[in-house]
Scaffold this active site. Sequence first.
Site, PDB file in Angstrom:
ATOM      1  N   ASP A 151       0.825  -1.208   0.000  1.00 41.78           N
ATOM      2  CA  ASP A 151       0.000   0.000   0.000  1.00 41.78           C
ATOM      3  C   ASP A 151       0.862   1.262   0.000  1.00 41.78           C
ATOM      4  OD1 ASP A 151      -2.281   1.542  -0.036  1.00 41.78           O
ATOM      5  OD2 ASP A 151      -2.699   1.347   2.100  1.00 41.78           O
ATOM      6  N   HIS A 194      -3.092   0.567  11.892  1.00 46.55           N
ATOM      7  CA  HIS A 194      -2.846  -0.838  11.560  1.00 46.55           C
ATOM      8  C   HIS A 194      -1.352  -1.083  11.395  1.00 46.55           C
ATOM      9  CE1 HIS A 194      -3.918   1.599   7.963  1.00 46.55           C
ATOM     10  NE2 HIS A 194      -2.737   1.178   7.565  1.00 46.55           N
ATOM     11  N   GLN A 262      -3.195  -5.417   5.993  1.00 35.19           N
ATOM     12  CA  GLN A 262      -3.101  -4.328   6.984  1.00 35.19           C
ATOM     13  C   GLN A 262      -4.067  -4.644   8.132  1.00 35.19           C
ATOM     14  OE1 GLN A 262      -3.810  -1.614   3.631  1.00 35.19           O
ATOM     15  NE2 GLN A 262      -2.175  -0.290   4.406  1.00 35.19           N
ATOM     16  N   ARG A 292       2.078  12.919  10.528  1.00 34.30           N
ATOM     17  CA  ARG A 292       0.797  12.814   9.832  1.00 34.30           C
ATOM     18  C   ARG A 292       0.077  11.593  10.385  1.00 34.30           C
ATOM     19  NH1 ARG A 292      -1.184   9.520   5.891  1.00 34.30           N
ATOM     20  NH2 ARG A 292      -2.446  10.351   4.224  1.00 34.30           N
ATOM     21  N   ASP A 294      -2.166   8.923  10.209  1.00 28.18           N
ATOM     22  CA  ASP A 294      -2.830   8.248   9.099  1.00 28.18           C
ATOM     23  C   ASP A 294      -4.150   7.615   9.545  1.00 28.18           C
ATOM     24  OD1 ASP A 294      -2.718   7.103   6.367  1.00 28.18           O
ATOM     25  OD2 ASP A 294      -2.651   5.204   7.465  1.00 28.18           O
ATOM     26  N   GLU A 336      -5.245  13.125   9.252  1.00 23.21           N
ATOM     27  CA  GLU A 336      -5.694  12.666   7.930  1.00 23.21           C
ATOM     28  C   GLU A 336      -7.048  11.996   8.126  1.00 23.21           C
ATOM     29  OE1 GLU A 336      -5.994   9.784   4.383  1.00 23.21           O
ATOM     30  OE2 GLU A 336      -5.404   9.092   6.345  1.00 23.21           O
ATOM     31  N   HIS A 400      -1.220  11.579  -2.817  1.00 23.18           N
ATOM     32  CA  HIS A 400      -1.004  10.218  -3.319  1.00 23.18           C
ATOM     33  C   HIS A 400      -2.302   9.424  -3.372  1.00 23.18           C
ATOM     34  CE1 HIS A 400      -1.355   9.780   0.931  1.00 23.18           C
ATOM     35  NE2 HIS A 400      -1.478   8.477   0.789  1.00 23.18           N
ATOM     36  N   ASP A 401      -3.365   9.924  -2.727  1.00 23.75           N
ATOM     37  CA  ASP A 401      -4.630   9.198  -2.672  1.00 23.75           C
ATOM     38  C   ASP A 401      -5.605   9.663  -3.749  1.00 23.75           C
ATOM     39  OD1 ASP A 401      -4.253   7.255  -0.727  1.00 23.75           O
ATOM     40  OD2 ASP A 401      -4.744   8.624   0.917  1.00 23.75           O
ATOM     41  N   ARG A 525      -4.447   4.197  -7.921  1.00 22.98           N
ATOM     42  CA  ARG A 525      -3.778   5.397  -7.388  1.00 22.98           C
ATOM     43  C   ARG A 525      -2.347   5.520  -7.902  1.00 22.98           C
ATOM     44  NH1 ARG A 525      -4.660   4.590  -1.105  1.00 22.98           N
ATOM     45  NH2 ARG A 525      -4.259   2.471  -1.801  1.00 22.98           N
TER      46      ARG A 525
HETATM   47  C1  GLC Z   1      -4.349   6.546   4.405  1.00 19.16           C
HETATM   48  C2  GLC Z   1      -3.361   6.684   3.290  1.00 19.16           C
HETATM   49  C3  GLC Z   1      -3.707   5.739   2.198  1.00 19.16           C
HETATM   50  C4  GLC Z   1      -3.715   4.359   2.747  1.00 19.16           C
HETATM   51  C5  GLC Z   1      -4.614   4.242   3.963  1.00 19.16           C
HETATM   52  C6  GLC Z   1      -4.321   3.006   4.735  1.00 19.16           C
HETATM   53  O1  GLC Z   1      -5.598   6.990   4.072  1.00 19.16           O
HETATM   54  O2  GLC Z   1      -3.330   8.006   2.828  1.00 19.16           O
HETATM   55  O3  GLC Z   1      -2.814   5.845   1.127  1.00 19.16           O
HETATM   56  O4  GLC Z   1      -4.149   3.468   1.765  1.00 19.16           O
HETATM   57  O5  GLC Z   1      -4.430   5.268   4.877  1.00 19.16           O
HETATM   58  O6  GLC Z   1      -3.126   3.180   5.465  1.00 19.16           O
HETATM   59  C1  GLC Z   2     -10.880   6.554   2.520  1.00 13.41           C
HETATM   60  C2  GLC Z   2     -10.351   6.751   3.861  1.00 13.41           C
HETATM   61  C3  GLC Z   2      -9.012   7.397   3.837  1.00 13.41           C
HETATM   62  C4  GLC Z   2      -8.110   6.707   2.853  1.00 13.41           C
HETATM   63  C5  GLC Z   2      -8.734   6.577   1.544  1.00 13.41           C
HETATM   64  C6  GLC Z   2      -7.831   5.795   0.657  1.00 13.41           C
HETATM   65  O1  GLC Z   2     -11.230   7.766   1.979  1.00 13.41           O
HETATM   66  O2  GLC Z   2     -11.231   7.536   4.634  1.00 13.41           O
HETATM   67  O3  GLC Z   2      -8.444   7.352   5.083  1.00 13.41           O
HETATM   68  O4  GLC Z   2      -6.975   7.452   2.631  1.00 13.41           O
HETATM   69  O5  GLC Z   2      -9.945   5.933   1.689  1.00 13.41           O
HETATM   70  O6  GLC Z   2      -8.449   5.610  -0.545  1.00 13.41           O
END
Ligand code: GLC
Ligand code: GLC
Length: 651
Positions: A151, A194, A262, A292, A294, A336, A400-401, A525
């Site tokens: 991931d 996680h 995860q 950050r 997460d 986040e 990155h998302d 992504r």
């Molecule tokens: C956060 C990250 C995302 C990841 C997810 C699980 O949202 O930005 O890229 O997939 O958490 O860690």
């Molecule tokens: C969802 C989650 C976020 C994660 C994202 C990844 O929006 O809320 O935490 O980064 O999915 O796609």
Amino acid sequence: MASDWTRHHAEKSLERILPRIQKDLENEIFSASEEWNQFEHRLRREFPRLFQILVELYGGHYDFFFHLEALLAATARSWMTRPEDLKALDAERESRPDWFLGQEVVGGALYVDLFSDNLAGLGDHIDYFKAMGLSYLHLMPLFAVPHDDNDGGYAVSDYRAVNPELGTMAQLAEVAQRLRSEGISLVLDFVFNHTSDEHAWARAAASGNSEYQAFYHIFPDRHMPDQYERHLRDIFPTVRRGSFTWHEGMGQWVWTTFNSFQWDLNYGNPAVFRAMVEEMLFLANTGVEVLRLDAVAFIWKRLGTDCENQPEAHKIIQAFNALARMAAPALLFKSEAIVHPDEVLRYIDPWECQLSYNPMLMALLWEALATRQPRLLEIAMHNRSRIPEGCTWVNYLRCHDDIGWTFDDSDARSIGIDPGAHRHFLNEFYTGQFPGSFATGLPFQFNPANGDLRISGTLASLAGLEQAVEAEDPHLVDMAVRRIIMLRSIVMSIGGIPLIYLGEEWGLLNDYSFATDERKARDSRWVHRPKTHWEEVARWEAPGTLGRRIYDETAQLIRLRKQLRALYNGGMEVMSTQNPHLFGYIRQKNGQRLLIINNFSEHPQTMAENRLRLYGPGYRFIDHITGETHSAKAPLQIGPYQFLWLENKPA
Ligand code: GLC
Ligand code: GLC
């Protein structure tokens, strides 16, 4: 705030615990008594608040005081072993706690492997960051991870070891120090919801160790998972339906909100909280200045709810915050939370997360770009963007998302927009299926059960540059670049820290090569996570190229932002432009007022002179972007995707 009752109990507990910690740390204290005194001072200051939170979270556990004492001992030890230069930073930051709120703060984010191969290579690019004006650098997760899919680093196997392909812990500390000496703060992820299934705790759990099985949410059969799932949202529905993964070895179900590898940690277990505090403080001592946090929304589970944004999630972060203030006062948290805008706001507080991503602004800028009308953006910014003093937004266009269409449904309905149909339209638009759409994006995580879909793609491709370049149409290219720069101007000026996802500054297009990589193919992504080819960047650098134009205009906006004291954090008000295509706001701070007006359409627009006159005294306004003067005696003419940063300058 702590009640009298807890204050009293907090004091009594501390008097009992303190001497024991002191005894434990005897040698360290003997050689650095002044530093111990500093710690004790902060401990006494933060403890009542911390104690109250921990009693609420874990007071029912028979071994509560055992955990409390161990927690404080670990925190004290972390402070006593904190490197001297970081202690100096602590002192500096405590004397200037608003350091991150200034208009001179500008952020960047990158993947070390994609940008510079490894940490050693990153050092060669510090001049690049400086030339652009960055003062904050987020390195995407760079810790040990499973070799296959991980991931993008968000499946951490060891919080204390850098992924050997990227470098070592010592190199990380060195990078942190070098960046700091150049005025750039290091930002790293704390992936604390996680661990990967290869983390030592997960391995111990998998081999049957019940102490470590209690670190996760593990179930012998479908009874509980089925009950939970009635209310859960699937985050990665194309990976697997539901939020649980069957583990062959244990013959049990594991809670996995994201990918199956995860494993969600169980914060109901005080041992998990304590273990993760130790990992957090370890990271703090490597020199990271902003963590950050997460996936904050997911850390606490409660049957019968969607297990997002539970009150305990906030308490856990508040407890982290109190402990960080004791052992690493320079450290800040960035939330986040990619959830409903009102829930996003709840994480933002000096005692919780001082910084937060602003997913609503991000999503609604794209929404307004598609519709050419900022009305939903205006309502949302007016209703849902105010945050407490001493905190700031981190404003971004892409990261990155994926992009999810996060806005409040009742805001949409209040202006006659059907939220479901509108999200459907936006998905069609940004996957390029809507007739006439300029965007080239990919679908992410389509959920056939409810039609949910999110969007992948780079800033430039989503703003139309990919199509325009393919069509070799100079007019379309020009429009796409104008869109990019206008959006950028908004995140630079609307209040908060602008965050540039590196590659954006040259207008990098989607990269479809991920589809042939086993480890990436299933996650779209990766289309917006291209490798930086420095030979190509060198070509863009030539004058007259498209990349150069985007870079120069970006760099100019950064320079301008830094000069304008009105752009200090806070003090944003949406203004009524009385033109459906114009988005206007006022930034007023430190004795300066700017009117910022953006045209979301590809056609010229006008704003009536009486709108401007409200912001007199005189009629004369100067535009900081072009240097031109505008008179409020005539309507303001605004070109396609043009933006103005106006200041009243009575002659
Ligand atoms: C956060 C990250 C995302 C990841 C997810 C699980 O949202 O930005 O890229 O997939 O958490 O860690
Ligand atoms: C969802 C989650 C976020 C994660 C994202 C990844 O929006 O809320 O935490 O980064 O999915 O796609």
